[in-house]
Write an enzyme that holds these catalytic residues in place. Structure first.
Site, PDB file in Angstrom:
ATOM      1  N   CYS A 111      19.915  -6.692 -37.902  1.00 15.51           N
ATOM      2  CA  CYS A 111      18.905  -6.758 -38.956  1.00 15.51           C
ATOM      3  C   CYS A 111      17.880  -7.812 -38.538  1.00 15.51           C
ATOM      4  CB  CYS A 111      19.549  -7.105 -40.288  1.00 15.51           C
ATOM      5  SG  CYS A 111      20.840  -5.931 -40.730  1.00 15.51           S
TER       6      CYS A 111
ATOM      7  N   CYS B  69      32.335 -18.477 -48.508  1.00 13.41           N
ATOM      8  CA  CYS B  69      31.672 -17.372 -47.817  1.00 13.41           C
ATOM      9  C   CYS B  69      32.352 -17.203 -46.461  1.00 13.41           C
ATOM     10  CB  CYS B  69      30.189 -17.719 -47.673  1.00 13.41           C
ATOM     11  SG  CYS B  69      29.272 -16.492 -46.761  1.00 13.41           S
TER      12      CYS B  69
ATOM     13  N   HIS C  87      17.260  -4.553 -49.394  1.00 11.89           N
ATOM     14  CA  HIS C  87      16.126  -5.214 -48.737  1.00 11.89           C
ATOM     15  C   HIS C  87      14.846  -4.395 -48.611  1.00 11.89           C
ATOM     16  CE1 HIS C  87      19.044  -8.250 -48.005  1.00 11.89           C
ATOM     17  NE2 HIS C  87      19.572  -7.718 -46.951  1.00 11.89           N
TER      18      HIS C  87
ATOM     19  N   CYS D 189      22.398 -18.073 -46.495  1.00  9.33           N
ATOM     20  CA  CYS D 189      22.525 -16.649 -46.136  1.00  9.33           C
ATOM     21  C   CYS D 189      21.726 -16.328 -44.894  1.00  9.33           C
ATOM     22  CB  CYS D 189      21.912 -15.765 -47.218  1.00  9.33           C
ATOM     23  SG  CYS D 189      22.829 -15.681 -48.694  1.00  9.33           S
TER      24      CYS D 189
ATOM     25  N   CYS E  24      27.711  -9.688 -34.618  1.00  8.04           N
ATOM     26  CA  CYS E  24      27.552  -8.472 -35.416  1.00  8.04           C
ATOM     27  C   CYS E  24      26.990  -7.371 -34.530  1.00  8.04           C
ATOM     28  CB  CYS E  24      26.601  -8.750 -36.588  1.00  8.04           C
ATOM     29  SG  CYS E  24      26.535  -7.418 -37.807  1.00  8.04           S
TER      30      CYS E  24
ATOM     31  N   GLU F 292      31.676 -19.085 -38.410  1.00  4.01           N
ATOM     32  CA  GLU F 292      31.386 -20.082 -39.442  1.00  4.01           C
ATOM     33  C   GLU F 292      31.814 -19.597 -40.830  1.00  4.01           C
ATOM     34  OE1 GLU F 292      27.834 -22.755 -37.773  1.00  4.01           O
ATOM     35  OE2 GLU F 292      27.123 -20.837 -38.538  1.00  4.01           O
TER      36      GLU F 292
ATOM     37  N   CYS G 169      18.022 -11.619 -39.697  1.00  6.66           N
ATOM     38  CA  CYS G 169      19.325 -12.296 -39.767  1.00  6.66           C
ATOM     39  C   CYS G 169      19.671 -12.993 -38.450  1.00  6.66           C
ATOM     40  CB  CYS G 169      20.390 -11.264 -40.121  1.00  6.66           C
ATOM     41  SG  CYS G 169      22.068 -11.942 -40.088  1.00  6.66           S
TER      42      CYS G 169
HETATM   43  N1  SAH Z   1      26.827  -7.900 -42.910  1.00  8.36           N
HETATM   44  C1  SAH Z   1      26.898  -7.958 -44.316  1.00  8.36           C
HETATM   45  C2  SAH Z   1      27.368  -9.291 -44.838  1.00  8.36           C
HETATM   46  C3  SAH Z   1      26.812 -10.549 -44.237  1.00  8.36           C
HETATM   47  S1  SAH Z   1      25.132 -10.976 -44.494  1.00  8.36           S
HETATM   48  C4  SAH Z   1      25.577  -7.592 -44.916  1.00  8.36           C
HETATM   49  O1  SAH Z   1      24.597  -7.542 -44.200  1.00  8.36           O
HETATM   50  O2  SAH Z   1      25.557  -7.357 -46.115  1.00  8.36           O
HETATM   51  C5  SAH Z   1      25.044 -11.642 -46.135  1.00  8.36           C
HETATM   52  C6  SAH Z   1      23.661 -11.490 -46.792  1.00  8.36           C
HETATM   53  O3  SAH Z   1      22.670 -12.372 -46.229  1.00  8.36           O
HETATM   54  C7  SAH Z   1      23.099 -10.081 -46.623  1.00  8.36           C
HETATM   55  O4  SAH Z   1      22.560  -9.602 -47.815  1.00  8.36           O
HETATM   56  C8  SAH Z   1      22.018 -10.317 -45.621  1.00  8.36           C
HETATM   57  O5  SAH Z   1      21.091  -9.296 -45.642  1.00  8.36           O
HETATM   58  C9  SAH Z   1      21.478 -11.645 -46.055  1.00  8.36           C
HETATM   59  N2  SAH Z   1      20.628 -12.292 -45.052  1.00  8.36           N
HETATM   60  C10 SAH Z   1      20.648 -12.105 -43.711  1.00  8.36           C
HETATM   61  N3  SAH Z   1      19.710 -12.894 -43.118  1.00  8.36           N
HETATM   62  C11 SAH Z   1      19.104 -13.581 -44.094  1.00  8.36           C
HETATM   63  C12 SAH Z   1      18.081 -14.584 -44.108  1.00  8.36           C
HETATM   64  N4  SAH Z   1      17.528 -15.016 -42.994  1.00  8.36           N
HETATM   65  N5  SAH Z   1      17.695 -15.083 -45.296  1.00  8.36           N
HETATM   66  C13 SAH Z   1      18.290 -14.680 -46.447  1.00  8.36           C
HETATM   67  N6  SAH Z   1      19.280 -13.762 -46.500  1.00  8.36           N
HETATM   68  C14 SAH Z   1      19.685 -13.209 -45.336  1.00  8.36           C
HETATM   69 FE1  SF4 Z   2      24.975  -8.093 -39.432  1.00  7.32          FE
HETATM   70 FE2  SF4 Z   2      23.290  -9.930 -40.361  1.00  7.32          FE
HETATM   71 FE3  SF4 Z   2      22.725  -7.341 -40.658  1.00  7.32          FE
HETATM   72 FE4  SF4 Z   2      24.706  -8.441 -42.102  1.00  7.32          FE
HETATM   73  S1  SF4 Z   2      22.525  -8.950 -42.226  1.00  7.32           S
HETATM   74  S2  SF4 Z   2      24.747  -6.479 -40.980  1.00  7.32           S
HETATM   75  S3  SF4 Z   2      25.504  -9.935 -40.596  1.00  7.32           S
HETATM   76  S4  SF4 Z   2      22.885  -8.445 -38.704  1.00  7.32           S
END
Ligand code: SAH
Ligand code: SF4
Length: 392
Positions: A148, A137, A257, A375, A144, A122, A151
């Site tokens: 996390c 974006c 975070h 995000c 991935c 996406e 996410c």
């Molecule tokens: N993998 C990279 C880039 C993609 S994620 C990274 O983790 O930085 C882009 C941003 O969205 C990151 O800061 C991530 O921590 C944040 N993110 C992930 N899940 C989220 C959620 N449920 N609500 C808000 N931000 C989130």
């Molecule tokens: Fe992967 Fe989501 Fe963690 Fe970014 S925030 S590293 S996309 S699992």
């Protein structure tokens, strides 16, 4: 070289070798034609030389593909008809297929792109509410490897890396959707003028493809985005951060975070490998950061988890001395997510403590939540096709 640099270099080679295992399939079409999008200038030169064309054609094609956004050789008016036909027999100027396009009530637009092997990722266009422009974006991987806890993408195991054509292609297809390539006679305004590598995947675990794609979009004779208009977000792949800084020099965003290792170990499991101290040290080394070009620390606001006054104060201590800003991101829920977003008063308290310390700490307004485009909400149905184990 000292021992630490040696270790980092070893670790970096290991990451690059592992990442190559997840590379996309070859770009050739079933009919043998090759996609020119995503080739760098040298590769384009080799392809053209192979059909007897001179090096100056690279510049010509580059202009049509990346400046004018043309996908049809017949529209390349500076190229004679016989050569147009010869090119069309051997090459295409491809785009990923926009399988689904959804537009949010706040005008955010999400694309589900399907690539040639059927895998999907996406991409989101987020218009600026005030200015006549916006950010695209972009995803760097299908799924991935990291997981996390907050996410949605993290619940989809890594299917594969996206190739440079697919990364550049997301941006070009998004531009197509807004019809904003310039006409041969005049320039049209560029709404899509910023790239954030914040879609699906960890860009620093697909470094080679991401770097190649970013060099293409930064090339001044094509798309011509300045490195200041590109932000790469990482969850903290420390050994690759120096290289990205030195080679690409794009803006850096770090998904912090949490300010204590015990909590970050849980929320961003990569922290067990590269703990906060090492991450902050890598930020301090990141080239080109200054007060005019700050490192962004992304901080997701999770109710009762990481949003206390003590957390805010520890954050200030951690990033003291760094040219930094903090982006406070209210948690965006997704189906099955376990967290809640912090209360508005907890977010306001956190923001006040950080900004009172002289660090800019805007709260990011969630965009496109209604279409799961905000995000951390991106995910596709793509699954890894497992190789059948050899018998015998
Ligand atoms: N993998 C990279 C880039 C993609 S994620 C990274 O983790 O930085 C882009 C941003 O969205 C990151 O800061 C991530 O921590 C944040 N993110 C992930 N899940 C989220 C959620 N449920 N609500 C808000 N931000 C989130
Ligand atoms: Fe992967 Fe989501 Fe963690 Fe970014 S925030 S590293 S996309 S699992």
């Amino acid at each position: 070289m000292n021992a630490i640099t040696d270790l980092t270099a070893d670790e970096r080679s290991r990451i690059l070798a592992k990442s190559a295992l997840f590379n996309p399939p070859d770009a050739a079409l079933p009919d043998g034609r090759r996609d020119l999008v995503g080739m760098d200038r040298a590769e384009l030169g080799v392809e053209l030389a192979a059909i007897g064309e001179k090096p100056f054609r690279v510049k010509q094609l580059w202009h049509w593909m990346y400046h004018q956004g043309v996908t049809d050789f017949a529209r390349m008016s500076s190229i004679a008809r016989p050569l147009q036909e010869k090119l069309a027999e051997r090459f295409i100027i491809g785009r990923p297929e926009a399988a689904v396009v959804q537009t949010s009530t706040d005008e955010t637009r999400k694309f589900l792109f399907r690539f040639r092997d059927g895998q999907e990722a996406e991409t989101v266009y987020i218009p600026d509410p005030v200015e006549d422009r916006g950010a695209v974006c972009i995803s760097s991987q299908v799924g991935c490897t990291l997981s996390c806890r907050f996410c949605h993408t993290g619940t989809q195991t890594l299917v594969r890396n996206l190739g440079a054509p697919e990364i550049v292609g997301q941006f070009m297809a998004a531009r197509d959707s807004y019809g904003e390539w310039p006409s041969p006679k005049g320039e049209t305004p560029r709404l899509l003028s910023t790239i954030v590598l914040m879609g699906m995947g960890e860009p620093l675990y697909n470094y080679e493809n991401v770097a190649k794609a970013m060099k293409i979009v930064m090339d001044g004779e094509g798309i011509g985005l300045s490195r200041r208009r590109i932000t790469l977000s990482t969850s903290g792949v420390v050994p690759m951060m120096d290289r990205a800084g030195a080679e690409l020099g794009v803006n850096l965003a770090v998904s912090l975070h949490a300010v204590r290792d015990d909590l970050r170990d849980e929320l961003v499991p990569l922290n067990r490998k590269y703990p906060i101290k090492e991450l902050i040290a890598a930020c301090k080394r990141y080239p080109g950061s200054s007060n005019a070009r700050r490192i962004t620390f992304e901080y997701i606001m999770l109710k009762g988890v990481n949003d206390s006054e003590a957390d805010a104060r520890e954050l200030i201590r951690l990033i003291a001395g760094l040219p930094a800003k903090v982006n406070l991101i209210p948690f965006n829920p997704w189906p099955g997510s376990k967290y809640e977003t912090s209360t508005p008063s907890a977010v306001a308290r956190f923001a006040r403590i950080v900004s009172d310390a002289g660090i800019s700490a805007p709260v990011r307004t969630p965009r496109g939540r209604d279409i799961l485009a905000a995000c951390g909400q991106l995910k596709t149905e793509s699954q890894r096709v497992r190789a059948t184990p050899l018998s015998g």
